[in-house]
Scaffold this motif. Structure first.
Motif, mmCIF file in Angstrom:
data_model
loop_
_atom_site.group_PDB
_atom_site.id
_atom_site.type_symbol
_atom_site.label_atom_id
_atom_site.label_comp_id
_atom_site.label_asym_id
_atom_site.label_seq_id
_atom_site.Cartn_x
_atom_site.Cartn_y
_atom_site.Cartn_z
ATOM 1 N N VAL A 172 38.865 21.809 26.007
ATOM 2 C CA VAL A 172 39.702 20.844 27.610
ATOM 3 C C VAL A 172 40.629 21.716 27.825
ATOM 4 C CG1 VAL A 172 41.170 19.133 28.066
ATOM 5 C CG2 VAL A 172 39.532 18.867 26.231
ATOM 6 N N GLU A 173 41.391 22.352 27.511
ATOM 7 C CA GLU A 173 42.921 23.417 27.967
ATOM 8 C C GLU A 173 41.873 24.945 28.432
ATOM 9 O OE1 GLU A 173 46.589 25.753 26.132
ATOM 10 O OE2 GLU A 173 45.028 24.812 25.273
ATOM 11 N N ARG A 174 40.936 24.938 27.494
ATOM 12 C CA ARG A 174 40.580 26.378 28.402
ATOM 13 C C ARG A 174 39.739 25.865 29.715
ATOM 14 N NH1 ARG A 174 43.661 29.248 26.296
ATOM 15 N NH2 ARG A 174 44.363 29.306 24.101
ATOM 16 N N GLU B 256 37.008 39.892 41.928
ATOM 17 C CA GLU B 256 38.756 39.374 41.726
ATOM 18 C C GLU B 256 38.725 37.827 40.904
ATOM 19 O OE1 GLU B 256 38.370 39.234 46.542
ATOM 20 O OE2 GLU B 256 37.327 39.912 44.487
ATOM 21 N N ALA B 257 37.441 36.649 40.975
ATOM 22 C CA ALA B 257 38.094 35.978 40.390
ATOM 23 C C ALA B 257 38.327 35.535 39.455
ATOM 24 C CB ALA B 257 38.036 34.923 41.788
ATOM 25 N N LEU B 258 37.001 36.800 38.992
ATOM 26 C CA LEU B 258 36.232 36.046 37.532
ATOM 27 C C LEU B 258 37.036 37.286 37.189
ATOM 28 C CD1 LEU B 258 32.448 36.455 38.525
ATOM 29 C CD2 LEU B 258 33.522 34.964 37.351
ATOM 30 N N ALA B 259 37.348 38.702 37.548
ATOM 31 C CA ALA B 259 38.285 38.867 36.911
ATOM 32 C C ALA B 259 39.101 38.743 36.196
ATOM 33 C CB ALA B 259 38.883 40.586 37.472
ATOM 34 N N ALA B 260 40.345 37.641 37.125
ATOM 35 C CA ALA B 260 41.741 37.054 37.167
ATOM 36 C C ALA B 260 41.013 35.990 35.905
ATOM 37 C CB ALA B 260 41.904 36.657 38.139
ATOM 38 N N ALA B 261 40.058 35.196 35.550
ATOM 39 C CA ALA B 261 39.886 34.694 35.125
ATOM 40 C C ALA B 261 39.544 34.901 33.383
ATOM 41 C CB ALA B 261 39.030 33.369 35.462
ATOM 42 N N GLN B 262 39.114 36.404 33.240
ATOM 43 C CA GLN B 262 37.896 37.466 32.391
ATOM 44 C C GLN B 262 38.777 37.098 30.927
ATOM 45 O OE1 GLN B 262 34.888 37.860 32.324
ATOM 46 N NE2 GLN B 262 34.588 38.067 30.184
ATOM 47 N N PRO B 263 40.023 37.346 30.640
ATOM 48 C CA PRO B 263 41.012 37.359 29.891
ATOM 49 C C PRO B 263 41.199 35.843 29.238
ATOM 50 C CG PRO B 263 42.188 38.364 31.564
ATOM 51 C CD PRO B 263 41.244 37.754 32.370
ATOM 52 N N ALA B 264 40.730 35.020 29.870
ATOM 53 C CA ALA B 264 41.034 33.829 29.163
ATOM 54 C C ALA B 264 39.982 32.625 28.719
ATOM 55 C CB ALA B 264 41.377 32.414 29.752
ATOM 56 N N HIS B 265 38.308 33.362 29.369
ATOM 57 C CA HIS B 265 37.312 33.334 29.544
ATOM 58 C C HIS B 265 37.021 34.340 27.458
ATOM 59 C CE1 HIS B 265 33.085 33.526 29.168
ATOM 60 N NE2 HIS B 265 32.823 32.733 29.898
ATOM 61 N N ASP B 266 37.682 35.499 28.255
ATOM 62 C CA ASP B 266 37.691 36.194 26.349
ATOM 63 C C ASP B 266 38.446 35.416 25.213
ATOM 64 O OD1 ASP B 266 36.403 37.788 27.462
ATOM 65 O OD2 ASP B 266 37.779 39.198 27.977
ATOM 66 N N HIS B 267 39.405 35.150 25.301
ATOM 67 C CA HIS B 267 40.370 34.491 24.599
ATOM 68 C C HIS B 267 39.653 33.125 24.310
ATOM 69 C CE1 HIS B 267 43.968 33.836 21.634
ATOM 70 N NE2 HIS B 267 44.079 32.457 22.092
ATOM 71 N N MET B 268 38.767 32.390 24.718
ATOM 72 C CA MET B 268 38.025 30.345 24.908
ATOM 73 C C MET B 268 37.642 30.739 23.383
ATOM 74 S SD MET B 268 36.083 27.934 27.064
ATOM 75 C CE MET B 268 34.915 29.532 27.368
ATOM 76 N N ARG B 269 36.614 32.110 23.645
ATOM 77 C CA ARG B 269 35.135 32.251 23.290
ATOM 78 C C ARG B 269 36.212 32.476 21.179
ATOM 79 N NH1 ARG B 269 31.603 35.744 26.006
ATOM 80 N NH2 ARG B 269 33.434 37.512 26.889
ATOM 81 N N THR B 270 36.844 33.477 21.318
ATOM 82 C CA THR B 270 37.881 33.921 20.547
ATOM 83 C C THR B 270 37.939 33.016 19.630
ATOM 84 O OG1 THR B 270 37.923 36.719 21.154
ATOM 85 C CG2 THR B 270 39.223 35.821 19.095
ATOM 86 N N GLU B 271 38.586 31.925 20.411
ATOM 87 C CA GLU B 271 39.010 31.100 19.477
ATOM 88 C C GLU B 271 38.137 30.013 18.462
ATOM 89 O OE1 GLU B 271 43.740 29.589 21.396
ATOM 90 O OE2 GLU B 271 41.393 28.403 22.327
#
Length: 355
Positions: free
Chosen positions: A203-205, A153-168
């Protein structure tokens, strides 16, 4: 008050241990002796680095109330694989010869081809192998993150930020190429590249990932901390990188003096120089910038123009102001003294470094 050297050493030791464990596993299930040079290159490349991104992730975790779960070190360490992937591809795109004082990945594989006397173009082999190494490191970063051992559940909560970081990150790399292709840059476009190419993902991500892993959500204060502290430190971090790319000591940076000038990087330093320098001096900058054969004399000429235009001083002032504002934002965050102190130390380290 600062975070103890023991705490910093502990973090690096745990990150390095996580990386070694992961790489040893990959070697064990790898594709046989012929791919050993690929794995060796990955291991050598990961041996260096300041581990800043894992540190921001870890202290984000602590700021969010995270405990002493060793799995967080593995999650944080996965960001080093992402960083390594970006650097391998970045060196290839920029045609750089060195990274951290060693041959860039494409040069390393080119030399291997030449040493073995294989068929075909050694340069093309080097470029192709570097693309594959960068892709492999990117895949590994996702695998290490996904299998770190933190609760699902912790990884699922952070996954959108993780995906966005790589795209960015990928978009930022493209914007960097685009700025060089356009040939002229503004303050706004230079700042956009600084933010997307490095500022956010450095830093931010990572900070947001650690906070989200710990809180499994997004309390309002975490958004404020990431945007006000994280973005400010991230931009200052990239501006420092831009200054080092022109004025850094090769014995410290591990890259030739003035490499960013040969590569034609359209940074804030160059944007301010072109805006402030006399027309004759600006014409010299436009003529010399991006010349791959630029020698010591040309580098010295450009450095002089940059300094005399006031661009270097202006960028140093920008770094100072972004750092000041970020530290003020940090003071407003409802986090422990330990986490606040660590994040303040990291902000200073990221923006005043010489490598």
């Amino acid at each position: 008050m600062t975070v103890s050297g023991a705490a910093r050493g502990m973090l690096r030791t745990e990150v390095d241990r996580s990386l070694k464990t992961f790489l040893d596993h990959q070697r064990a299930v790898g594709g046989g002796p012929d791919v050993v040079p690929l794995f060796d290159a990955a291991e050598d490349f990961l041996a260096g680095g300041k581990r800043l991104r894992p540190a921001f992730c870890y202290w984000g975790w602590k700021a969010g109330g995270g405990g002493d779960d060793p799995a967080v070190f593995t999650a944080a360490a996965s960001l080093e694989l992402l960083q390594a992937s970006a650097l391998v591809h970045d060196d290839l795109m920029d045609n750089s010869d060195l990274r951290r004082g060693m041959p860039a990945a494409h040069r390393r594989f080119q030399a291997l081809h030449e040493k073995e006397g294989w068929n075909g173009s050694a340069e093309q082999f080097g470029a192709g192998a570097a693309v594959l190494l960068g892709n492999l490191l990117l895949l590994w970063s996702s695998e290490m993150w996904r299998t770190c051992g933190l609760p699902a559940e912790a990884l699922a909560a952070a996954q959108p930020a993780h995906d966005h970081m790589r795209t960015e990150l990928m978009c930022g790399q493209y914007l960097d190429l685009l700025e060089q292709a356009h040939g002229e840059n503004t303050f706004e476009s230079a700042l956009r590249v600084a933010l997307y190419k490095s500022g956010r993902y450095s830093v931010e991500r990572p900070l947001r990932l650690g906070l989200t892993l710990a809180t499994r959500g997004a309390p309002p204060w975490t958004d404020a901390l990431c945007s006000d502290y994280g973005t400010g430190v991230g931009i200052a971090f990239q501006l420092r990188d831009d200054v080092l790319g022109v004025f850094g000591d090769p014995s410290q940076t591990g890259k030739p003096a003035g490499d960013d000038l040969r590569e034609g990087k359209r940074t804030m330093l160059i944007a301010r120089t072109l805006a402030a320098a006399p027309p004759e001096a600006a014409a010299v900058v436009r003529r010399l910038l991006g010349d791959p054969a630029l020698g010591a004399e040309g580098v010295a000429t450009l450095r002089t123009i940059i300094q005399e235009s006031g661009a270097l001083a202006a960028c140093e002032e920008m770094i100072k102001q972004y750092l000041h504002d970020a530290l003020e934002a940090l003071e407003r965050a409802p986090i422990t003294t330990e986490a606040r102190t660590a994040l303040a130390d990291l902000a200073v380290a990221a923006t005043t470094r010489d490598t």
